[in-house]
Design a protein around this motif. Structure first.
Motif, mmCIF file in Angstrom:
data_model
loop_
_atom_site.group_PDB
_atom_site.id
_atom_site.type_symbol
_atom_site.label_atom_id
_atom_site.label_comp_id
_atom_site.label_asym_id
_atom_site.label_seq_id
_atom_site.Cartn_x
_atom_site.Cartn_y
_atom_site.Cartn_z
ATOM 1 N N SER A 9 0.748 3.372 -3.168
ATOM 2 C CA SER A 9 0.982 3.830 -1.807
ATOM 3 C C SER A 9 2.381 3.371 -1.411
ATOM 4 O O SER A 9 2.672 2.170 -1.447
ATOM 5 N N THR A 10 3.235 4.310 -1.068
ATOM 6 C CA THR A 10 4.629 3.991 -0.776
ATOM 7 C C THR A 10 5.007 4.467 0.619
ATOM 8 O O THR A 10 4.677 5.587 1.006
ATOM 9 N N SER A 11 5.693 3.609 1.354
ATOM 10 C CA SER A 11 6.255 3.969 2.652
ATOM 11 C C SER A 11 7.771 3.946 2.529
ATOM 12 O O SER A 11 8.338 3.002 1.969
ATOM 13 N N TYR B 161 11.329 3.927 4.556
ATOM 14 C CA TYR B 161 11.850 3.538 5.857
ATOM 15 C C TYR B 161 13.262 4.047 6.123
ATOM 16 O O TYR B 161 13.663 4.169 7.276
#
Length: 145
Positions: A80-82, A84
């Motif tokens: 799971s990657t966010s 920014y």
């Protein structure tokens, strides 16, 4: 001193291994136009590929140098990657990650990617790896890295 990582694809991308220890590693990448997507920014696939390798390297050190040969490799089963901020060709990035927990069947890790010039967080990922059965601690001995 930086060196080529062991994974051929990570080396192909151009990432360099800066540091490794049990459950920890740091890679760097000097981005260029080959890393760009159609909008001219660094492609998210480049970032996630290197982030995956960061935890894989730290996990290899935690499991032991001969674990792959004796028992088979661990494998990414979740990520799971966010994102920014965007990175652009010419940015130098650092990817730093740790294995947070290792059990008998799974390992969990976290990675942060930052731009070296200003320290801005570009992305953060949480990864899960499958461990070949019998290669981690016993079920009641889950441990923190």
């Amino acid at each position: 001193m930086a060196e080529q990582p062991g994974a051929p694809f990570t080396a192909y991308i151009g990432a360099l291994l800066e540091e490794k220890a049990e459950g920890y590693s740091r890679l760097s990448l000097k981005t260029d136009t080959r890393h760009a997507d159609a909008s001219g920014c660094v492609h998210p696939g480049v970032l996630t590929s290197v982030m995956d390798s960061v935890i894989g390297i730290g996990l290899s050190r935690l499991r032991g140098d001969d674990a792959r040969e004796k028992h088979g490799p661990h494998a990414t089963i979740g990520m799971s990657t966010s994102f920014y901020a965007q990175a652009t060709p010419g940015d130098e990035l650092v990817f730093e990650g740790r294995v947070i927990r290792l059990t008998d069947r799974v390992a969990f890790g976290e990675v942060e990617t930052r731009r070296t010039a200003d320290g801005e967080m570009i992305a953060k990922a949480h990864l899960t790896f499958a461990i070949p059965v019998g290669q981690g601690p016993s079920p009641d001995e889950g441990r923190r890295a």
